[in-house]
Design a protein around this motif. Sequence first.
Motif, mmCIF file in Angstrom:
data_model
loop_
_atom_site.group_PDB
_atom_site.id
_atom_site.type_symbol
_atom_site.label_atom_id
_atom_site.label_comp_id
_atom_site.label_asym_id
_atom_site.label_seq_id
_atom_site.Cartn_x
_atom_site.Cartn_y
_atom_site.Cartn_z
ATOM 1 N N ASN A 1 0.834 -1.687 -0.289
ATOM 2 C CA ASN A 1 0.082 -0.339 -0.162
ATOM 3 C C ASN A 1 0.878 0.902 0.169
ATOM 4 O O ASN A 1 1.749 1.098 0.883
ATOM 5 C CB ASN A 1 -0.913 0.391 1.117
ATOM 6 N N THR B 1 -12.316 -2.432 -3.844
ATOM 7 C CA THR B 1 -12.091 -1.760 -2.297
ATOM 8 C C THR B 1 -13.297 -2.036 -1.294
ATOM 9 O O THR B 1 -14.669 -2.072 -1.851
ATOM 10 C CB THR B 1 -11.743 -0.960 -2.617
ATOM 11 N N ILE B 2 -13.536 -2.592 -0.093
ATOM 12 C CA ILE B 2 -14.531 -2.436 0.640
ATOM 13 C C ILE B 2 -15.207 -1.344 0.739
ATOM 14 O O ILE B 2 -16.238 -1.315 1.252
ATOM 15 C CB ILE B 2 -13.181 -3.041 2.011
ATOM 16 N N ASP B 3 -14.418 0.168 0.319
ATOM 17 C CA ASP B 3 -15.091 1.277 0.622
ATOM 18 C C ASP B 3 -16.339 1.998 -0.219
ATOM 19 O O ASP B 3 -17.230 2.555 0.289
ATOM 20 C CB ASP B 3 -14.456 2.410 0.392
ATOM 21 N N MET C 1 -14.783 1.546 8.891
ATOM 22 C CA MET C 1 -14.211 2.279 7.632
ATOM 23 C C MET C 1 -14.807 2.509 6.550
ATOM 24 O O MET C 1 -16.004 2.548 6.571
ATOM 25 C CB MET C 1 -13.080 1.087 6.963
ATOM 26 N N GLY C 2 -14.118 3.764 5.611
ATOM 27 C CA GLY C 2 -15.051 4.321 4.821
ATOM 28 C C GLY C 2 -13.679 5.971 5.141
ATOM 29 O O GLY C 2 -14.799 6.980 5.725
ATOM 30 N N ARG C 3 -13.238 5.760 4.355
ATOM 31 C CA ARG C 3 -11.961 7.345 4.724
ATOM 32 C C ARG C 3 -12.988 8.341 4.051
ATOM 33 O O ARG C 3 -13.246 9.938 4.346
ATOM 34 C CB ARG C 3 -11.225 7.133 3.638
ATOM 35 N N GLU D 1 -15.284 5.981 9.784
ATOM 36 C CA GLU D 1 -14.070 6.171 10.576
ATOM 37 C C GLU D 1 -14.035 7.795 9.448
ATOM 38 O O GLU D 1 -13.366 8.532 10.449
ATOM 39 C CB GLU D 1 -12.662 5.606 10.279
ATOM 40 N N GLN E 1 -1.206 6.854 3.895
ATOM 41 C CA GLN E 1 -1.715 7.849 3.661
ATOM 42 C C GLN E 1 -2.477 7.914 5.142
ATOM 43 O O GLN E 1 -1.953 7.972 5.950
ATOM 44 C CB GLN E 1 -3.119 7.187 3.003
ATOM 45 N N HIS F 1 -9.523 -3.424 11.038
ATOM 46 C CA HIS F 1 -9.079 -4.362 8.957
ATOM 47 C C HIS F 1 -9.704 -6.062 9.142
ATOM 48 O O HIS F 1 -9.815 -6.442 8.939
ATOM 49 C CB HIS F 1 -7.509 -4.553 9.242
ATOM 50 N N ARG G 1 -11.924 -6.179 6.290
ATOM 51 C CA ARG G 1 -10.954 -6.436 5.086
ATOM 52 C C ARG G 1 -10.489 -7.948 5.852
ATOM 53 O O ARG G 1 -9.856 -8.141 4.009
ATOM 54 C CB ARG G 1 -9.258 -5.203 5.109
HETATM 55 O O1 F6P Z 1 -9.546 2.296 2.012
HETATM 56 C C1 F6P Z 1 -9.796 1.690 2.637
HETATM 57 C C2 F6P Z 1 -9.616 1.281 3.692
HETATM 58 O O2 F6P Z 1 -9.602 -0.340 4.075
HETATM 59 C C3 F6P Z 1 -10.070 2.310 4.213
HETATM 60 O O3 F6P Z 1 -11.518 2.768 5.029
HETATM 61 C C4 F6P Z 1 -8.883 2.599 5.533
HETATM 62 O O4 F6P Z 1 -8.863 4.264 5.956
HETATM 63 C C5 F6P Z 1 -7.812 2.120 4.578
HETATM 64 O O5 F6P Z 1 -8.210 1.172 3.884
HETATM 65 C C6 F6P Z 1 -7.322 2.275 5.861
HETATM 66 O O6 F6P Z 1 -5.321 1.045 5.021
HETATM 67 P P1 F6P Z 1 -4.142 0.441 6.078
HETATM 68 O O7 F6P Z 1 -4.672 0.747 7.389
HETATM 69 O O8 F6P Z 1 -4.268 -0.554 4.707
HETATM 70 O O9 F6P Z 1 -3.872 1.914 5.826
#
Ligand code: F6P
Length: 389
Positions: A78, A142-144, A186-188, A239, A259, A288, A291
Amino acid sequence: MIRTMRRRIAILTGGGDCPGLNAVIRAATKAGVHLGYDVIGIKRGFEGLASPFQAIELNIENTANILDQGGTILGSTNKGRFSAKVGVNEARAVPQELMDDVRKNVEDNQLDGVICIGGDGSLSIALQMHQMGVPVVGVPKTIDNDIAATAFTFGFDSAVACAANALDRLHTTAASHERVMVLEVMGRHTGWIAVHAGLAGGGDVILIPEIPWEIENVCEKITQRKAMGRPFTLIVVAEGAQLPDGGQMTLAPVSEHQQIRLGGIGQWVADQIQERLNTETRCVVLGHLQRGGAPTYFDRCLSTQFGAHAVRLIEEGRFGEMVCFEPPNISSVPIAQAVQRLSTVDPSSSIIQAARALNISFGDTPHFQNPFPNSQVQAATRVEKFNRS
Ligand code: F6P
């Protein structure tokens, strides 16, 4: 180098993992093999396409029994060195020398097509590769569920199932102890998981980035429920839901290539409720868990179709395109179009109307309001008001 006659495709999984990645890998491998391709899997996402090139052969045997496996057998990275974004207020390119290295490896390994499975960040990298002449096709993951060009991304349904299951479990303990339970999902950028899980799991309050909310309204809802003989409340918060000052709760300091990590809004909401209402409140962060694990049957079916149609795009020479779900069919769009904007929850959409009709609060008003714009009751009230004026 002597060109072999057999055609060759590569599959890679980029960005965060999600349920259904292995189902796409399996489907693309099976379809590719049956159509006469040699298939290889790139290890560790885009990293494996750069030097040292890291790949494994994929075949019917070693992709058997992975349909229902979470994660990705190919691994993923990532961000890191491959961090790109175009559109949605960001324009960041992968360094040219890295892209040159990737293009050389694609040529040296005689790849006729590369299937990039990823979210908007990975698809942005795929787009840059396409613009450099690499034969790329995309699969949205993406789960989002925030990729606008497809009705659903795979992984979303599995995440919703996980969050709804958590709500089912929280429901009984909340009721037993007359507590407020806050579930952070989750959900950025979007509230898709929160809204769908909230409806499926019987949430009373849903807080999402798309609808500005106030903690006073959330407290009012809890008080109203108590007055109606419902001494417990289930709250789902995405989130990415914004604080009163418009900011987001973040976890750790960010490095240049990472990110921002979101998290903490659930606890903030729980603390506010506890303090303002002096009512026992607990927060659960699902993180997670959403995920991981096996994909749902819906996600397996969608992933399988995406994998097969990604091979179709290569067969048809439609490079630079991404498969997408246009119910009931799988279609395709240019990746450039797919990464231009995110899919967000429309506050006036039918799913939000349905939730409001059930008196689910989005924290934006203190009281129930009729959500149906063409409602006869509202029309009658308007006429009555007009007659009185
Ligand atoms: O983009 C998908 C996602 O599950 C977001 O909802 C979450 O903020 C992010 O990934 C977390 O990603 P990681 O912990 O892998 O950086």
